[in-house]
Write an enzyme that holds these catalytic residues in place. Structure first.
Site, PDB file in Angstrom:
ATOM      1  N   ASP A   1       0.812  -1.207   0.000  1.00  0.00           N
ATOM      2  CA  ASP A   1       0.000   0.000   0.000  1.00  0.00           C
ATOM      3  C   ASP A   1       0.851   1.266   0.000  1.00  0.00           C
ATOM      4  O   ASP A   1       2.064   1.221   0.185  1.00  0.00           O
ATOM      5  CB  ASP A   1      -0.964  -0.003   1.206  1.00  0.00           C
TER       6      ASP A   1
ATOM      7  N   ASP B   1      -7.367  -2.547  14.268  1.00  0.00           N
ATOM      8  CA  ASP B   1      -8.768  -2.814  13.911  1.00  0.00           C
ATOM      9  C   ASP B   1      -8.906  -4.069  13.042  1.00  0.00           C
ATOM     10  O   ASP B   1      -9.965  -4.335  12.495  1.00  0.00           O
ATOM     11  CB  ASP B   1      -9.375  -1.599  13.189  1.00  0.00           C
TER      12      ASP B   1
ATOM     13  N   HIS C   1      -7.102  -4.702  10.251  1.00  0.00           N
ATOM     14  CA  HIS C   1      -6.845  -4.530   8.812  1.00  0.00           C
ATOM     15  C   HIS C   1      -5.540  -5.191   8.380  1.00  0.00           C
ATOM     16  O   HIS C   1      -4.608  -5.327   9.164  1.00  0.00           O
ATOM     17  CB  HIS C   1      -6.920  -3.059   8.390  1.00  0.00           C
TER      18      HIS C   1
ATOM     19  N   GLU D   1      -9.533  -1.802   5.422  1.00  0.00           N
ATOM     20  CA  GLU D   1     -10.194  -1.520   6.693  1.00  0.00           C
ATOM     21  C   GLU D   1     -11.437  -2.399   6.862  1.00  0.00           C
ATOM     22  O   GLU D   1     -11.949  -2.950   5.878  1.00  0.00           O
ATOM     23  CB  GLU D   1     -10.611  -0.043   6.735  1.00  0.00           C
TER      24      GLU D   1
HETATM   25  C1  GLP Z   1      -0.291   0.280   8.494  1.00  0.00           C
HETATM   26  C2  GLP Z   1       0.018  -0.537   7.253  1.00  0.00           C
HETATM   27  C3  GLP Z   1      -0.257  -1.978   7.521  1.00  0.00           C
HETATM   28  C4  GLP Z   1       0.427  -2.398   8.802  1.00  0.00           C
HETATM   29  C5  GLP Z   1      -0.108  -1.622   9.959  1.00  0.00           C
HETATM   30  C6  GLP Z   1       0.446  -2.053  11.300  1.00  0.00           C
HETATM   31  O1  GLP Z   1      -1.631   0.466   8.651  1.00  0.00           O
HETATM   32  N1  GLP Z   1      -0.737  -0.143   6.104  1.00  0.00           N
HETATM   33  O2  GLP Z   1       0.201  -2.754   6.415  1.00  0.00           O
HETATM   34  O3  GLP Z   1       0.222  -3.745   9.002  1.00  0.00           O
HETATM   35  O4  GLP Z   1       0.233  -0.280   9.699  1.00  0.00           O
HETATM   36  O5  GLP Z   1       1.501  -1.248  11.685  1.00  0.00           O
HETATM   37  P1  GLP Z   1       2.521  -1.566  12.847  1.00  0.00           P
HETATM   38  O6  GLP Z   1       3.343  -2.704  12.355  1.00  0.00           O
HETATM   39  O7  GLP Z   1       3.326  -0.312  12.980  1.00  0.00           O
HETATM   40  O8  GLP Z   1       1.740  -1.896  14.040  1.00  0.00           O
END
Ligand code: GLP
Length: 261
Positions: A67, A136, A138, A143
């Site tokens: 993304d 959440d 995702h 989402e």
């Molecule tokens: C963002 C990314 C996700 C990732 C998430 C979790 O939302 N788009 O791909 O999994 O962050 O982040 P973290 O690893 O910092 O908890």
């Protein structure tokens, strides 16, 4: 889904790095799906170390990121382009033309998303997709309420997601409201899905994703449909699971010829 629980995120990241290194060594043209966020940071450091110390060769690797924020130029410190070049790509011998990250500045979002899907197919499909987990539930930026058949597209972020990701920006109001993300169907087409989650704040989302019903309300639960989905967790992220003893038992009694780890 295979659930692997490690004592800490260091040991879990090492397993992830070993699996990815194995794919890179064995495949003629390894196609690796990558994620951003804090979770895969240590994994990327370990891959850089393997490149430097063991000669792990990234010259044949084709990468696709999950993304990117809409509206951010690649050089913006909060962009996923910036994150990936800083934490991995600039430190290994991957060819820049083999790196794919959605273009946050695209003028034709629909065409760009379709092209991204076609590029994944043309590369032969993803051998593995690394996934982090939003609080959440995702994956990518899919989402809750995302279609389980979704493909690469534009998405409006949850306010909580913007808050969670604000640490990569100077202030919360700088976090974009939209992103381009691979869809859930896109992710499920990877040959291996490797979901990584560390820390207590992921425990609830992990228990819903792994042991709850499959629902658009918890996008990561769609991984239950995947024939080779692995959840790689530390103890804290696994703390709300019910079958931890069984997962541990199954991990210890894997048939050698079926072992990925
Ligand atoms: C963002 C990314 C996700 C990732 C998430 C979790 O939302 N788009 O791909 O999994 O962050 O982040 P973290 O690893 O910092 O908890």
């Amino acid at each position: 889904m295979q659930v692997i629980i490690q004592p800490d995120s260091e040991q879990a990241s090492l397993l992830a790095a070993q699996l990815i290194a194995k794919i890179i060594r064995e495949k003629e043209k390894p196609v690796i799906g990558l994620a951003t966020g804090n979770t895969p940071l240590l994994l990327y450091q370990l891959l850089v170390k393997m490149h430097r110390e063991e000669g792990l060769d990234f010259s044949r690797v084709i990468s696709f990121n999950l993304d990117e924020y809409l509206g951010l130029p690649p050089e913006h410190p909060g962009s996923f382009h910036h994150f990936m070049w800083k934490n991995l790509f600039s430190q290994v011998n991957i060819k820049p033309e083999n790196v794919h990250i959605p273009d946050g500045l695209t003028r034709n979002i629909e065409a760009h998303c379709q092209q991204y899907e076609e590029e994944i197919k043309a590369a032969g499909g993803l051998d593995i997709q690394v996934l982090g987990l939003g609080t959440d539930g995702h994956i990518g930026f899919n989402e809750p309420s995302s279609s389980l058949s979704s493909r690469t597209r534009i998405i409006t972020l949850f306010d909580q997601t913007r808050k969670d990701n604000a640490i990569f920006f100077e202030s919360e109001d700088q976090v974009p409201y939209h992103a381009i993300t691979m869809g859930i169907r896109t992710i499920l087409e990877a040959r291996i899905c490797l979901l990584m989650a560390f820390g207590e704040k992921k425990a609830r989302a992990i228990s819903l994703a792994v042991e709850g019903p499959v629902t658009t309300m918890v996008p990561a639960s769609a991984l239950q449909f995947h024939p080779k989905a692995i959840s790689l967790l530390d103890k804290e992220a696994a703390s709300e699971l019910r079958l931890t003893d069984y997962y541990q038992w199954a991990y210890e009694h894997q048939l050698p010829e079926w072992r990925e780890f």
